[in-house]
Design a protein around this motif. Structure first.
Motif, mmCIF file in Angstrom:
data_model
loop_
_atom_site.group_PDB
_atom_site.id
_atom_site.type_symbol
_atom_site.label_atom_id
_atom_site.label_comp_id
_atom_site.label_asym_id
_atom_site.label_seq_id
_atom_site.Cartn_x
_atom_site.Cartn_y
_atom_site.Cartn_z
ATOM 1 N N ASN A 24 16.912 9.590 33.385
ATOM 2 C CA ASN A 24 16.635 10.843 32.665
ATOM 3 C C ASN A 24 17.846 11.655 32.239
ATOM 4 O OD1 ASN A 24 13.884 10.582 32.507
ATOM 5 N ND2 ASN A 24 13.552 11.462 34.536
ATOM 6 N N THR A 25 19.045 11.136 32.408
ATOM 7 C CA THR A 25 20.213 11.908 31.987
ATOM 8 C C THR A 25 21.200 11.022 31.231
ATOM 9 O OG1 THR A 25 22.108 13.179 32.749
ATOM 10 C CG2 THR A 25 21.323 11.496 34.242
ATOM 11 N N ASN A 26 21.955 11.648 30.324
ATOM 12 C CA ASN A 26 23.000 10.863 29.660
ATOM 13 C C ASN A 26 24.358 11.059 30.340
ATOM 14 O OD1 ASN A 26 23.763 13.381 28.866
ATOM 15 N ND2 ASN A 26 23.252 13.110 26.704
ATOM 16 N N LYS A 27 24.328 11.795 31.449
ATOM 17 C CA LYS A 27 25.554 12.174 32.145
ATOM 18 C C LYS A 27 26.396 10.975 32.584
ATOM 19 C CE LYS A 27 25.489 14.310 36.370
ATOM 20 N NZ LYS A 27 24.872 15.288 37.294
ATOM 21 N N LYS A 239 1.180 4.411 13.984
ATOM 22 C CA LYS A 239 2.101 4.658 12.854
ATOM 23 C C LYS A 239 2.777 6.023 12.907
ATOM 24 C CE LYS A 239 -1.689 6.075 9.879
ATOM 25 N NZ LYS A 239 -2.713 5.500 9.023
ATOM 26 N N ASN A 240 2.092 7.018 13.486
ATOM 27 C CA ASN A 240 2.703 8.351 13.516
ATOM 28 C C ASN A 240 3.394 8.681 14.844
ATOM 29 O OD1 ASN A 240 1.926 8.988 10.879
ATOM 30 N ND2 ASN A 240 -0.166 9.444 11.593
ATOM 31 N N CYS A 241 3.481 7.693 15.719
ATOM 32 C CA CYS A 241 4.131 7.939 17.011
ATOM 33 C C CYS A 241 5.648 7.912 16.843
ATOM 34 C CB CYS A 241 3.737 6.865 18.018
ATOM 35 S SG CYS A 241 1.995 6.897 18.425
ATOM 36 N N GLU A 242 6.319 8.556 17.798
ATOM 37 C CA GLU A 242 7.777 8.510 17.767
ATOM 38 C C GLU A 242 8.289 7.171 18.248
ATOM 39 O OE1 GLU A 242 10.438 11.430 19.226
ATOM 40 O OE2 GLU A 242 8.931 12.992 18.820
ATOM 41 N N GLY A 243 9.430 6.766 17.740
ATOM 42 C CA GLY A 243 10.033 5.510 18.177
ATOM 43 C C GLY A 243 10.931 5.714 19.389
ATOM 44 N N GLY A 244 11.334 4.617 20.004
ATOM 45 C CA GLY A 244 12.292 4.679 21.116
ATOM 46 C C GLY A 244 13.687 4.990 20.580
ATOM 47 N N THR A 245 14.562 5.468 21.451
ATOM 48 C CA THR A 245 15.907 5.849 21.005
ATOM 49 C C THR A 245 16.944 4.791 21.378
ATOM 50 O OG1 THR A 245 16.432 6.993 23.062
ATOM 51 C CG2 THR A 245 15.358 8.304 21.327
ATOM 52 N N VAL A 246 18.043 4.822 20.623
ATOM 53 C CA VAL A 246 19.174 3.942 20.918
ATOM 54 C C VAL A 246 19.713 4.283 22.310
ATOM 55 C CG1 VAL A 246 21.495 3.242 20.196
ATOM 56 C CG2 VAL A 246 19.805 3.927 18.483
ATOM 57 N N GLU A 247 19.839 5.578 22.530
ATOM 58 C CA GLU A 247 20.437 6.050 23.782
ATOM 59 C C GLU A 247 19.711 5.504 25.013
ATOM 60 O OE1 GLU A 247 19.965 10.286 24.821
ATOM 61 O OE2 GLU A 247 22.156 10.414 24.704
ATOM 62 N N LEU A 248 18.388 5.662 25.040
ATOM 63 C CA LEU A 248 17.640 5.209 26.218
ATOM 64 C C LEU A 248 17.636 3.675 26.304
ATOM 65 C CD1 LEU A 248 16.043 5.948 28.724
ATOM 66 C CD2 LEU A 248 13.961 6.029 27.339
#
Ligand code: 5AD
Ligand code: FES
Length: 347
Positions: A24-27, A239-248
């Motif tokens: 849960n953190t990018n730290k 179709k209207n859901c958010e996608g996953g992120t590069v970061e995670l």
């Protein structure tokens, strides 16, 4: 190094509460990626293994809510490659240096056991020094046995999510996590090198479901682990859901490398789709496999699992060159041998 990363490196595990913090953190990201790269280099050096991907059918009897190839999607122009077309792809791939062919397709009833055995035996007969990887979804144990006897060596079947409730939200009622798990354990017992994995950022995913994914993978101990960001497809219920992120996704790749130092982890096309440098970033976060497309250019656009998939217009040879340059620029080396898993005392 912070305590949490030191502990993860030493113990190759963490309690749920600490994993939750880490996810849960990018730290810790920079440290995490460095530690993952170190572990990967210790085990695999700077090698990045190439797998030639042949998408041989986009017919599918299933209706996974996230997938563009779902049966209910009438806007897909469906195709199947013939045995000869599949063999030509292998031929082309062999000349490009690939020593692993991945036959991937939807769950297509046309490809009966007999037809698959015929195709697998033909590839095995012609390319005796190559690994044959199958990725055709859930089948009976008996089918898996027949394919193995015909010469298949590896099988990719992502579990998608190890959280039962989450699984039901991503799939229609007739698909069960239990059966998927049964398939994976059968494949392992039969003797396949097995790959599993999950999407990052799929609808309704929580940190706890990601932890359940890691725990399930620890139980399965697969040879390959494939993950990539969820990307919405315009003709699906999501179709209207958010996608996953590069970061995670990168953070999860690095965590996987530290939990499973031996694993073959691809830097996926989905990651390259949401970020032009995604695959390079994946390699630097601990991934050590890429799967260039070997399908005939004429059908590539039709294998659209998610929107805007990359590499659908390029000839196989161009993808080969492009990837080799990308791998080198990222600081690694493209390797064309079979690239079998390197386990030490089973870990
Ligand atoms: N976005 C990202 N990945 C997807 N997959 C299926 N649909 C999508 C999507 N919309 C993944 C699944 C499957 C693999 C072949 O592709 O994890 O197992
Ligand atoms: Fe296909 Fe770059 S890998 S064009």
């Amino acid at each position: 190094m912070s305590d949490i990363i030191t502990k993860l490196c030493e113990q190759r595990d963490l309690p749920d509460t600490t994993l939750r913090q880490l996810i849960n953190t990018n730290k810790y990201d920079e440290e995490l990626f460095q530690a993952a790269d170190k572990v990967r280099r210790e085990r695999y050096g700077d090698a990045v293994y190439l797998r030639g991907l042949i998408e041989f059918t986009n017919f599918c009897k299933n209706d996974c809510l996230y997938c563009g190839l779902r049966a209910e999607n009438r806007n897909v122009s469906r195709y199947r490659l013939t045995k000869d077309e599949i063999l030509s792809c292998c031929e082309e791939g062999y000349l490009l240096g690939y020593r692993t062919f991945v036959l991937q397709g939807g769950e297509d009833p046309y490809f009966t056991d007999e037809r698959m055995v015929d195709i697998i035996s033909a590839i095995r007969g012609r390319f005796s020094d190559c690994a044959i990887t199958l990725s055709l979804g859930e089948r009976s144990r008996e089918s898996y046995e027949r394919f193995y006897e015909a010469g298949a060596n590896r099988y990719l079947l992502r579990h998608e999510t190890a959280d039962e409730e989450h699984y039901q939200k991503l799939h229609p009622d007739n698909m069960l996590l239990e059966n998927r798990k049964r398939c994976l354990f059968d494949l392992k017992e039969i003797g396949y090198q097995v790959g599993s994995g999950f999407m990052v950022g799929s609808p309704y995913q929580t940190t706890d479901s990601l932890i359940a994914d890691l725990r399930f993978l620890q139980e399965l101990s697969p040879d390959m682990i494939g993950i990539g960001p969820f990307i919405p497809h315009h003709d699906t219920p999501f179709k209207n859901c958010e996608g996953g992120t590069v970061e995670l996704t990168l953070r999860m790749i690095a965590i996987l490398r530290l939990l499973f130092p031996y694993a073959l982890i691809p830097s996926t096309t989905a990651l390259g789709t949401i970020d032009p440098q995604g695959r390079e970033k994946g390699l630097k976060a601990g991934a050590n496999v890429v799967m260039p497309n070997l399908s005939p250019v004429a059908v590539r656009k039709k294998y659209e699992i998610y929107d805007d998939k990359i590499c659908t217009g390029e000839e196989s040879a161009r993808c080969r060159g492009c990837l080799e340059r990308r791998i080198e620029l990222a600081g690694y080396r493209a390797v064309t041998d079979r690239g079998d898993v390197k386990r030490i005392h089973n870990s």
